[in-house]
Design a protein around this motif. Sequence first.
Motif, PDB file in Angstrom:
ATOM      1  N   ASP A  25     -14.253 -31.768 -12.628  1.00 37.99           N
ATOM      2  CA  ASP A  25     -13.684 -30.632 -11.909  1.00 37.99           C
ATOM      3  C   ASP A  25     -12.696 -30.007 -12.881  1.00 37.99           C
ATOM      4  O   ASP A  25     -11.614 -30.541 -13.112  1.00 37.99           O
ATOM      5  CB  ASP A  25     -12.990 -31.089 -10.625  1.00 37.99           C
ATOM      6  CG  ASP A  25     -12.499 -29.913  -9.793  1.00 37.99           C
ATOM      7  OD1 ASP A  25     -12.503 -28.773 -10.291  1.00 37.99           O
ATOM      8  OD2 ASP A  25     -12.087 -30.147  -8.632  1.00 37.99           O
ATOM      9  N   CYS A  28      -8.933 -28.317 -10.661  1.00 35.45           N
ATOM     10  CA  CYS A  28      -8.916 -29.048  -9.383  1.00 35.45           C
ATOM     11  C   CYS A  28      -8.188 -28.317  -8.262  1.00 35.45           C
ATOM     12  O   CYS A  28      -8.484 -28.557  -7.099  1.00 35.45           O
ATOM     13  CB  CYS A  28      -8.395 -30.468  -9.564  1.00 35.45           C
ATOM     14  SG  CYS A  28      -6.671 -30.643 -10.005  1.00 35.45           S
ATOM     15  N   THR A  34     -12.801 -31.590  -5.905  1.00 37.23           N
ATOM     16  CA  THR A  34     -12.605 -32.950  -6.418  1.00 37.23           C
ATOM     17  C   THR A  34     -13.083 -33.983  -5.395  1.00 37.23           C
ATOM     18  O   THR A  34     -13.807 -34.919  -5.748  1.00 37.23           O
ATOM     19  CB  THR A  34     -11.127 -33.195  -6.773  1.00 37.23           C
ATOM     20  OG1 THR A  34     -10.641 -32.109  -7.563  1.00 37.23           O
ATOM     21  CG2 THR A  34     -10.948 -34.489  -7.524  1.00 37.23           C
ATOM     22  N   SER A  38     -16.296 -36.489  -5.717  1.00 39.91           N
ATOM     23  CA  SER A  38     -16.103 -37.921  -5.517  1.00 39.91           C
ATOM     24  C   SER A  38     -17.132 -38.477  -4.538  1.00 39.91           C
ATOM     25  O   SER A  38     -17.706 -39.547  -4.758  1.00 39.91           O
ATOM     26  CB  SER A  38     -14.688 -38.182  -5.006  1.00 39.91           C
ATOM     27  OG  SER A  38     -14.568 -39.520  -4.597  1.00 39.91           O
ATOM     28  N   VAL A  47     -14.955 -39.088 -11.677  1.00 39.16           N
ATOM     29  CA  VAL A  47     -14.604 -37.672 -11.643  1.00 39.16           C
ATOM     30  C   VAL A  47     -13.358 -37.464 -12.497  1.00 39.16           C
ATOM     31  O   VAL A  47     -12.336 -38.110 -12.265  1.00 39.16           O
ATOM     32  CB  VAL A  47     -14.316 -37.176 -10.205  1.00 39.16           C
ATOM     33  CG1 VAL A  47     -13.976 -35.689 -10.205  1.00 39.16           C
ATOM     34  CG2 VAL A  47     -15.476 -37.484  -9.268  1.00 39.16           C
ATOM     35  N   ALA A  49     -10.636 -34.708 -13.185  1.00 38.38           N
ATOM     36  CA  ALA A  49     -10.158 -33.485 -12.529  1.00 38.38           C
ATOM     37  C   ALA A  49      -8.964 -32.924 -13.299  1.00 38.38           C
ATOM     38  O   ALA A  49      -7.932 -33.587 -13.423  1.00 38.38           O
ATOM     39  CB  ALA A  49      -9.773 -33.778 -11.087  1.00 38.38           C
ATOM     40  N   THR A  60      -3.952 -32.049  -5.141  1.00 34.26           N
ATOM     41  CA  THR A  60      -5.196 -32.826  -5.237  1.00 34.26           C
ATOM     42  C   THR A  60      -4.933 -34.301  -5.015  1.00 34.26           C
ATOM     43  O   THR A  60      -5.690 -34.985  -4.307  1.00 34.26           O
ATOM     44  CB  THR A  60      -5.868 -32.580  -6.602  1.00 34.26           C
ATOM     45  OG1 THR A  60      -6.136 -31.177  -6.734  1.00 34.26           O
ATOM     46  CG2 THR A  60      -7.164 -33.359  -6.727  1.00 34.26           C
ATOM     47  N   VAL A  72     -11.368 -40.995  -9.140  1.00 37.17           N
ATOM     48  CA  VAL A  72     -10.954 -39.746  -9.792  1.00 37.17           C
ATOM     49  C   VAL A  72      -9.816 -40.022 -10.767  1.00 37.17           C
ATOM     50  O   VAL A  72      -8.872 -40.744 -10.454  1.00 37.17           O
ATOM     51  CB  VAL A  72     -10.479 -38.705  -8.752  1.00 37.17           C
ATOM     52  CG1 VAL A  72      -9.907 -37.465  -9.439  1.00 37.17           C
ATOM     53  CG2 VAL A  72     -11.623 -38.319  -7.817  1.00 37.17           C
TER      54      VAL A  72
END
Length: 193
Positions: A25, A28, A34, A38, A47, A49, A60, A72
């Motif tokens: 991402d 984000c 995001t 995920s 991920v 971000a 986020t 993430v």
Amino acid sequence: MLKRVLPYAHELMQQAIKPGETVIDATCGNGNDTVFLSEVTGPTGKVYAFDIQEQAINNTKQKLMDAKVTNVQLIHDGHQHVEQYIATEEQGKVAAAIFNLGYLPGSDKQVITIPENTITAIDKLTKVLKPSGIIVCVVYYGHDGGQTEKNALLEHLHHYDQKYFQVLQYGFINQKNNPPFILAIQKTNRLNA
């Protein structure tokens, strides 16, 4: 039926991503993409971000905690530095990346994505994408500086070699107030560009 821009952006991403893959991402923002990424990659996926604004990272982070997301890595840096964060073993295996270009909704409209950084990030991401991987840019351009970024992106992507990339523009042309549109770049199954 014609799909609205954001649902279509997500559909393109879903088609390119398998559970357990790595995705990015690039902006984000408030965390919506995001969390979506995920969920699509699943608990074994990864991920990355990015955002340059601390407010976006904090927004986020809160959204990820609320959704109990653990796959993430939040990166408080510009997406143009993406290659510094992608692990060597993930090079050439990134399934997808998404950008929402413009400014962070609900924040300072003077802090915007800029064409030089966006183009640099896209060019770097094409090198880490897997064959058939995709980059989706949702282009918001109804703000100061937005038209410049839109034009620079269209000009730059027009020159991508069709042997290695398919570039799609998708958007509605009869809507008022500069409606956002999608630029999607898919790597072909040929050798790396």
